[in-house]
Scaffold this motif. Structure first.
Motif, PDB file in Angstrom:
ATOM      1  N   VAL A  24      39.896  33.350  11.792  1.00  0.00           N
ATOM      2  CA  VAL A  24      39.846  33.927  13.125  1.00  0.00           C
ATOM      3  C   VAL A  24      39.228  32.894  14.062  1.00  0.00           C
ATOM      4  N   VAL A  25      39.956  32.570  15.124  1.00  0.00           N
ATOM      5  CA  VAL A  25      39.471  31.661  16.152  1.00  0.00           C
ATOM      6  C   VAL A  25      38.714  32.518  17.156  1.00  0.00           C
ATOM      7  N   THR A  26      37.472  32.161  17.435  1.00  0.00           N
ATOM      8  CA  THR A  26      36.625  32.940  18.336  1.00  0.00           C
ATOM      9  C   THR A  26      36.085  32.038  19.434  1.00  0.00           C
ATOM     10  N   LYS A  27      36.197  32.497  20.668  1.00  0.00           N
ATOM     11  CA  LYS A  27      35.706  31.746  21.825  1.00  0.00           C
ATOM     12  C   LYS A  27      34.763  32.625  22.637  1.00  0.00           C
ATOM     13  N   PRO A  28      33.578  32.128  22.932  1.00  0.00           N
ATOM     14  CA  PRO A  28      32.665  32.888  23.788  1.00  0.00           C
ATOM     15  C   PRO A  28      33.053  32.742  25.255  1.00  0.00           C
ATOM     16  N   THR A  29      32.676  33.720  26.050  1.00  0.00           N
ATOM     17  CA  THR A  29      32.886  33.657  27.494  1.00  0.00           C
ATOM     18  C   THR A  29      31.723  34.330  28.198  1.00  0.00           C
ATOM     19  N   GLU A  30      31.458  33.899  29.402  1.00  0.00           N
ATOM     20  CA  GLU A  30      30.419  34.521  30.220  1.00  0.00           C
ATOM     21  C   GLU A  30      30.947  35.766  30.934  1.00  0.00           C
ATOM     22  N   ARG A  31      32.246  35.977  30.873  1.00  0.00           N
ATOM     23  CA  ARG A  31      32.855  37.134  31.532  1.00  0.00           C
ATOM     24  C   ARG A  31      32.561  38.413  30.760  1.00  0.00           C
ATOM     25  N   THR A  32      32.709  39.533  31.447  1.00  0.00           N
ATOM     26  CA  THR A  32      32.648  40.820  30.762  1.00  0.00           C
ATOM     27  C   THR A  32      33.939  40.987  29.962  1.00  0.00           C
ATOM     28  N   VAL A  33      33.963  41.939  29.063  1.00  0.00           N
ATOM     29  CA  VAL A  33      35.183  42.218  28.304  1.00  0.00           C
ATOM     30  C   VAL A  33      36.313  42.548  29.269  1.00  0.00           C
ATOM     31  N   TYR A  34      36.038  43.398  30.227  1.00  0.00           N
ATOM     32  CA  TYR A  34      37.060  43.820  31.183  1.00  0.00           C
ATOM     33  C   TYR A  34      37.600  42.628  31.979  1.00  0.00           C
ATOM     34  N   ASP A  35      36.700  41.788  32.485  1.00  0.00           N
ATOM     35  CA  ASP A  35      37.130  40.647  33.294  1.00  0.00           C
ATOM     36  C   ASP A  35      37.874  39.607  32.455  1.00  0.00           C
ATOM     37  N   ALA A  36      37.421  39.361  31.235  1.00  0.00           N
ATOM     38  CA  ALA A  36      38.104  38.413  30.354  1.00  0.00           C
ATOM     39  C   ALA A  36      39.492  38.931  29.983  1.00  0.00           C
ATOM     40  N   MET A  37      39.599  40.225  29.735  1.00  0.00           N
ATOM     41  CA  MET A  37      40.900  40.795  29.396  1.00  0.00           C
ATOM     42  C   MET A  37      41.840  40.740  30.596  1.00  0.00           C
ATOM     43  N   ASN A  38      41.325  41.000  31.786  1.00  0.00           N
ATOM     44  CA  ASN A  38      42.155  40.879  32.985  1.00  0.00           C
ATOM     45  C   ASN A  38      42.647  39.442  33.155  1.00  0.00           C
ATOM     46  N   ALA A  39      41.761  38.478  32.925  1.00  0.00           N
ATOM     47  CA  ALA A  39      42.138  37.069  33.043  1.00  0.00           C
ATOM     48  C   ALA A  39      43.175  36.699  31.982  1.00  0.00           C
ATOM     49  N   LEU A  40      43.020  37.226  30.782  1.00  0.00           N
ATOM     50  CA  LEU A  40      43.989  36.959  29.710  1.00  0.00           C
ATOM     51  C   LEU A  40      45.344  37.562  30.065  1.00  0.00           C
ATOM     52  N   GLU A  41      45.343  38.803  30.512  1.00  0.00           N
ATOM     53  CA  GLU A  41      46.598  39.460  30.859  1.00  0.00           C
ATOM     54  C   GLU A  41      47.318  38.708  31.985  1.00  0.00           C
ATOM     55  N   THR A  42      46.566  38.246  32.967  1.00  0.00           N
ATOM     56  CA  THR A  42      47.151  37.467  34.054  1.00  0.00           C
ATOM     57  C   THR A  42      47.719  36.151  33.530  1.00  0.00           C
ATOM     58  N   ALA A  43      46.982  35.467  32.673  1.00  0.00           N
ATOM     59  CA  ALA A  43      47.450  34.197  32.102  1.00  0.00           C
ATOM     60  C   ALA A  43      48.732  34.402  31.301  1.00  0.00           C
ATOM     61  N   VAL A  44      48.790  35.484  30.540  1.00  0.00           N
ATOM     62  CA  VAL A  44      49.970  35.784  29.717  1.00  0.00           C
ATOM     63  C   VAL A  44      51.184  36.022  30.614  1.00  0.00           C
ATOM     64  N   THR A  45      51.036  36.859  31.621  1.00  0.00           N
ATOM     65  CA  THR A  45      52.184  37.155  32.493  1.00  0.00           C
ATOM     66  C   THR A  45      52.568  35.935  33.323  1.00  0.00           C
ATOM     67  N   ASP A  46      51.584  35.162  33.783  1.00  0.00           N
ATOM     68  CA  ASP A  46      51.878  33.947  34.544  1.00  0.00           C
ATOM     69  C   ASP A  46      52.635  32.930  33.695  1.00  0.00           C
ATOM     70  N   ALA A  47      52.410  32.947  32.382  1.00  0.00           N
ATOM     71  CA  ALA A  47      53.092  32.024  31.467  1.00  0.00           C
ATOM     72  C   ALA A  47      54.504  32.506  31.132  1.00  0.00           C
ATOM     73  N   GLY A  48      54.879  33.680  31.620  1.00  0.00           N
ATOM     74  CA  GLY A  48      56.221  34.196  31.381  1.00  0.00           C
ATOM     75  C   GLY A  48      56.369  35.021  30.121  1.00  0.00           C
ATOM     76  N   ALA A  49      55.265  35.329  29.468  1.00  0.00           N
ATOM     77  CA  ALA A  49      55.316  36.178  28.275  1.00  0.00           C
ATOM     78  C   ALA A  49      55.281  37.643  28.700  1.00  0.00           C
ATOM     79  N   THR A  50      55.589  38.504  27.754  1.00  0.00           N
ATOM     80  CA  THR A  50      55.633  39.945  27.999  1.00  0.00           C
ATOM     81  C   THR A  50      54.406  40.610  27.393  1.00  0.00           C
ATOM     82  N   VAL A  51      53.713  41.413  28.192  1.00  0.00           N
ATOM     83  CA  VAL A  51      52.609  42.224  27.678  1.00  0.00           C
ATOM     84  C   VAL A  51      53.212  43.538  27.203  1.00  0.00           C
ATOM     85  N   PHE A  52      53.033  43.826  25.918  1.00  0.00           N
ATOM     86  CA  PHE A  52      53.567  45.063  25.349  1.00  0.00           C
ATOM     87  C   PHE A  52      52.549  46.200  25.396  1.00  0.00           C
ATOM     88  N   ALA A  53      51.266  45.865  25.246  1.00  0.00           N
ATOM     89  CA  ALA A  53      50.239  46.911  25.264  1.00  0.00           C
ATOM     90  C   ALA A  53      48.865  46.296  25.485  1.00  0.00           C
TER      91      ALA A  53
END
Length: 148
Positions: A24-53
């Protein structure tokens, strides 16, 4: 027919058990869970991938009057990368689409995902398949964007 099914199931067990042993690759962040997940979801959609859930495990726990630290799972994919793996071995459908967990542990927000080579261990997928390297690179890049 039952013997064939049982034999096939017995042969598949090592492959099914492999993800439990994945690095398991683990990366720490100073963001909250909510903010990090929002940033991840944005990065995924900006990269042209599909968010399924987007699964909020803490909200699920609260719905049955249980407590859980903040924890969300993003399930996403890109058919250009995933389809060749599924064509090589249909059991790749057990690990695809990709998943990234963002969770809080001991007051620290962490972003985690299974290492790509380990995800497909035991499956009939060439270790040197170019799409595996692309998946690994995408996961690294996307989770870096979520972390920073």
């Amino acid at each position: 027919m039952i013997r064939t099914t049982l034999a096939a199931a017995a042969l598949a067990l090592p492959a099914l058990a492999a993800p439990a042993l994945a690095e398991v690759v683990t990366k720490p962040t100073e963001r909250t869970v909510y903010d990090a997940m929002n940033a991840l979801e944005t990065a995924v959609t900006d990269a042209g991938a599909t968010v399924f859930a987007r699964v909020d495990h803490a909200t699920g726990a609260a719905s049955v009057d249980m407590e859980l630290m903040p924890m969300e799972l993003l399930i996403f994919g890109n058919p250009q990368l995933g389809t060749p793996a599924l064509q090589a071995d249909g059991l790749a459908g057990l690990v695809l689409p990709l998943k990234v967990l963002v969770y809080e542990q001991d007051g620290q927000t962490l972003i985690a995902y299974e290492a790509v080579p380990d995800m497909f261990a035991g499956l009939d997928i060439p270790e040197d398949a170019d799409y595996l390297a692309k998946m690994a690179g995408a996961l690294d890049m996307l989770t870096d964007k979520a972390a920073n």
